[in-house]
Design a protein around this motif. Structure first.
Motif, short mmCIF file in Angstrom:
data_model
loop_
_atom_site.label_atom_id
_atom_site.label_comp_id
_atom_site.label_asym_id
_atom_site.label_seq_id
_atom_site.Cartn_x
_atom_site.Cartn_y
_atom_site.Cartn_z
N VAL A 120 0.86 -1.19 0.00
CA VAL A 120 0.00 0.00 0.00
C VAL A 120 0.89 1.23 0.00
N ASP A 121 0.30 2.37 -0.38
CA ASP A 121 1.05 3.62 -0.44
C ASP A 121 0.91 4.45 0.82
N ALA A 122 -0.18 4.24 1.60
CA ALA A 122 -0.39 5.01 2.82
C ALA A 122 -1.30 4.21 3.75
N VAL A 123 -1.22 4.52 5.04
CA VAL A 123 -2.02 3.80 6.03
C VAL A 123 -2.63 4.80 7.01
N LEU A 124 -3.92 4.65 7.25
CA LEU A 124 -4.61 5.37 8.32
C LEU A 124 -5.04 4.34 9.36
N ASP A 125 -4.50 4.47 10.57
CA ASP A 125 -4.83 3.54 11.64
C ASP A 125 -5.88 4.16 12.55
N ALA A 126 -7.10 3.62 12.48
CA ALA A 126 -8.17 4.07 13.36
C ALA A 126 -8.51 3.02 14.40
N SER A 127 -7.64 2.00 14.52
CA SER A 127 -7.95 0.88 15.42
C SER A 127 -7.14 0.91 16.71
N GLY A 128 -5.85 1.28 16.62
CA GLY A 128 -4.99 1.26 17.81
C GLY A 128 -4.70 -0.14 18.30
N ARG A 129 -4.72 -1.12 17.40
CA ARG A 129 -4.56 -2.52 17.80
C ARG A 129 -3.17 -3.07 17.49
N VAL A 152 -0.83 -2.23 15.15
CA VAL A 152 -0.60 -2.51 13.73
C VAL A 152 0.45 -1.58 13.11
N LEU A 153 1.07 -0.72 13.89
CA LEU A 153 1.93 0.31 13.32
C LEU A 153 3.21 -0.24 12.72
N ALA A 154 3.85 -1.20 13.39
CA ALA A 154 5.12 -1.72 12.87
C ALA A 154 4.94 -2.32 11.48
N ASP A 155 3.92 -3.16 11.32
CA ASP A 155 3.68 -3.77 10.01
C ASP A 155 3.19 -2.75 8.99
N SER A 156 2.49 -1.73 9.45
CA SER A 156 2.02 -0.69 8.53
C SER A 156 3.19 0.09 7.96
N VAL A 157 4.19 0.39 8.80
CA VAL A 157 5.39 1.09 8.31
C VAL A 157 6.15 0.20 7.33
N ARG A 158 6.19 -1.10 7.64
CA ARG A 158 6.89 -2.02 6.74
C ARG A 158 6.20 -2.07 5.37
N LEU A 159 4.82 -2.04 5.39
CA LEU A 159 4.09 -2.12 4.13
C LEU A 159 4.34 -0.89 3.25
N THR A 160 4.40 0.26 3.87
CA THR A 160 4.57 1.49 3.07
C THR A 160 6.03 1.79 2.80
N GLY A 161 6.91 1.30 3.69
CA GLY A 161 8.33 1.61 3.55
C GLY A 161 8.67 3.02 4.00
N ASP A 162 7.73 3.72 4.60
CA ASP A 162 7.96 5.12 4.99
C ASP A 162 7.01 5.46 6.13
N ALA A 163 7.58 5.69 7.35
CA ALA A 163 6.75 6.03 8.50
C ALA A 163 5.97 7.30 8.27
N GLY A 164 6.43 8.16 7.40
CA GLY A 164 5.73 9.40 7.10
C GLY A 164 4.44 9.18 6.33
N LYS A 165 4.26 7.98 5.82
CA LYS A 165 3.03 7.65 5.09
C LYS A 165 2.02 6.91 5.95
N VAL A 166 2.26 6.93 7.27
CA VAL A 166 1.36 6.27 8.21
C VAL A 166 0.90 7.30 9.24
N VAL A 167 -0.38 7.34 9.46
CA VAL A 167 -0.98 8.23 10.46
C VAL A 167 -1.88 7.39 11.35
#
Length: 600
Positions: free
Chosen positions: A502-511, A513-528
């Motif tokens: 994916v190109d970006a991630v919005l986490d509305a769950s708080g469960r 998932v952030l580490a894997d979300s950063v890995r998927l995008t390759g850029d912590a700046g693309k995760v909120v």
């Protein structure tokens, strides 16, 4: 305490609210904390100066004779067990937050009867039962009720129909006739003759009704709405064998009144409350009575229900309290709440996660919809009765709440009150986080908890902009999400592989998932994230916003968003609404409604 008094004889505008000292119970008396006060047509007449020669009532005076509420204190010689009990009572000066009553005037109110309904029944209930008893109705008795759209008339229609009578309800307006039909009227077109006539109007209309009474019938002449009782020719009535019963049938000694009121409260009568407004809007109640547009009764509300907590903890700490109706200060409006949204922030505050000291009972709920109920000094551009929705500082789970008008928006007709209450937080949050992520059309956005309020709004806004949306959600919500054009991904182990790149991630769950979300995008700046306080550990932005109504306005006006309501709870079940919010895995938003047993 606040009272409403007649400052001078005149129109409804002479009714003014003011502060006075609290009453003190004398020997044989109690102080009733008034929840609701009955409003009678005769009170509107007395306000104009009518009847002063026999009533002796002169301004300034506080109207009102019937109230319902709780016993606040007792005087000498009164059993202390009365304290705190739900009661109704005949009083002098009932348009008030507190009223004095003799202990002999108290009528206990059953727990399952709302206090506004008890106030509405207190005077018409005994009158109706007395009239029905005297009429000795039998199945098939032909009955005419004039003034059938009023409070007493509608109760008579219901009781007569329940006794098996064939009831004709005479009322001036279609909505009054419809209400009478709902309560059992067989006809609304008057075509006599009738064996029993209940005349709630009087005057010439009452006289014409008397002419429709059969020989040997009964005519009850208690109505004075037309200025006086029906002028029935006594000699003619005697010649035809018609029994004419006057006002004596609806006038009672205190003991008899208490007995009949108790019967009325236990009889399952459906009181019709056509208007319920706070004390400071008493003029509106009088205006509605004078215009004869009111269906049923008018009551004045002196207290408001509010969901509050006094300590941090589980949902069990929430209570539904009776509190004074708040008065708007300069620059504020009061909203009569119809619905309030439930958010994670509400139960996080209740649990003490925000470390806010509890110095007094705290309210809960930050998004509401309803109608503007009162304007504070200096407020312009808004009017009483205007449907609105938006955010409040706190205390939205209540019948009434104070709001900054800058945080409110007009409620569009295409949104129900429940849908409008579900949007402010979700719409502002979704719009803000999508702006922070700045996902371009054709790119792929992953939303965690996509079936929740924020997730659904964000997904629909993103899809409208040409963004491909993938979202984690329970399998029970997948079909709905596919209809929105969202590719659903099941929660649990392996979700990252199922989601794909994916190109970006919005986490509305708080469960977590952030580490894997950063890995998927390759850029912590693309995760909120809006839900995981550990965001900094992963270099992820934790997005926080505020009560900005402009994004909400834009979302609503775009027409691009559907907000399903996951569950609707009445105010009394606010604790269950909080529990469900904490459990999560919902499709859409949880909404609490005031279950308005009285109109707002």
């Amino acid at each position: 305490m606040r009272v409403v008094e007649v400052t001078r004889f005149g129109g409804p505008e002479v009714l003014r609210a003011r502060e006075v000292g609290d009453p003190v119970a004398g020997p044989g008396q109690v102080v009733v904390r008034v929840a609701a006060a009955d409003v009678l047509a005769v009170e509107a007449q007395l306000r104009t100066g009518w009847g002063v020669e026999w009533s002796g009532t002169r301004p300034p005076f506080v109207p009102g004779t019937g109230v319902a509420g709780h016993v606040l204190s007792v005087g000498e010689g009164v059993d202390p067990a009365w304290r705190g009990r739900r009661v109704a009572a005949m009083v002098s000066g009932g348009y008030a937050e507190q009223a004095l009553a003799g202990v002999e005037a108290l009528v206990p109110v059953p727990d399952d009867l709302p206090l506004p309904e008890a106030a509405a029944l207190l005077q018409v209930g005994p009158a109706a039962l007395s009239l029905i008893d005297a009429a000795e109705l039998k199945p098939g008795t032909r009955v005419l009720v004039t003034g059938a759209g009023g409070g007493l008339g509608l109760v008579l229609v219901e009781l007569a129909a329940a006794a098996g009578a064939e009831v004709t309800a005479a009322a001036t307006a279609p909505d009054k006739r419809r209400r009478a039909e709902l309560l059992g009227a067989a006809h609304t077109e008057v075509a006599g003759p009738f064996e029993v006539v209940f005349d709630g109007v009087g005057g010439e209309q009452g006289a014409r009704a008397a002419e429709l009474t059969v020989r040997g019938g009964r005519f009850f002449a208690y109505g004075v709405a037309a200025g006086g009782p029906a002028p029935v020719d006594a000699a003619e009535a005697e010649r035809r064998g018609i029994t004419v019963v006057g006002m004596e049938q609806v006038q009672f000694a205190p003991e008899e009144f208490g007995r009949l009121a108790g019967r009325a409260f236990a009889a399952g009568i459906t009181p019709t409350i056509g208007l319920a407004v706070p004390l400071d809007r008493a003029a509106e109640a009088h205006t509605a009575i004078e215009r004869r547009t009111l269906v049923g009764k008018a009551v004045l509300l002196a207290t408001s229900r509010a969901v509050r907590y006094r300590e941090y903890g589980e949902a069990d700490v929430l209570t539904v309290d009776e509190v004074p109706i708040p008065a708007p200060g300069p620059g504020q409006v009061r909203v009569a709440v119809r619905a309030a949204g439930v958010n994670a922030l509400d139960w996080k505050f209740r649990r003490g996660y925000m470390v806010v000291p509890l110095e007094e009972p705290a309210g809960t709920g930050i998004e509401v919809s309803g109608t503007i109920d009162a304007l504070g000094e200096g407020v312009e551009g808004w009017s009483v009765g205007r449907p609105v929705f938006g955010r409040v500082a706190t205390g939205g789970l209540a019948d009434h709440v104070l709001a900054d008008p800058a945080q409110l928006l007009p409620k569009p007709d295409h949104l129900s009150y429940e849908e409008a209450a579900a949007l402010p937080v979700a719409a502002e949050t979704a719009a803000r986080t999508l702006a922070e992520l700045d996902v371009e059309p054709g790119r792929r956005l992953l939303i965690h908890a996509v079936a929740g309020g924020v997730g659904l709004v964000a997904a629909q806004l993103a899809r409208a902009r040409g963004v491909e949306v993938v979202g984690t959600a329970g399998e029970g919500h997948h079909a709905f999400l596919r209809d929105l054009g969202v590719t659903p991904v099941t929660y649990g182990d392996g979700w990252a592989e199922r989601a794909g790149p994916v190109d970006a991630v919005l986490d509305a769950s708080g469960r977590g998932v952030l580490a894997d979300s950063v890995r998927l995008t390759g850029d912590a700046g693309k995760v909120v994230t809006i839900a995981d306080p550990r965001a900094g550990e992963f270099g992820v932005r934790f997005s926080q916003g505020g009560p900005d109504p402009e994004p909400v306005r834009q979302v609503v006006e775009s027409g691009a968003v559907r907000m399903p309501i996951a569950r609707v709870f009445p105010l009394e079940q606010a604790a269950d609404a909080h529990r469900l919010s904490e459990d999560g895995h919902l499709l859409g938003k949880i909404v609490v409604i005031t279950e308005a047993d009285v109109p707002r």
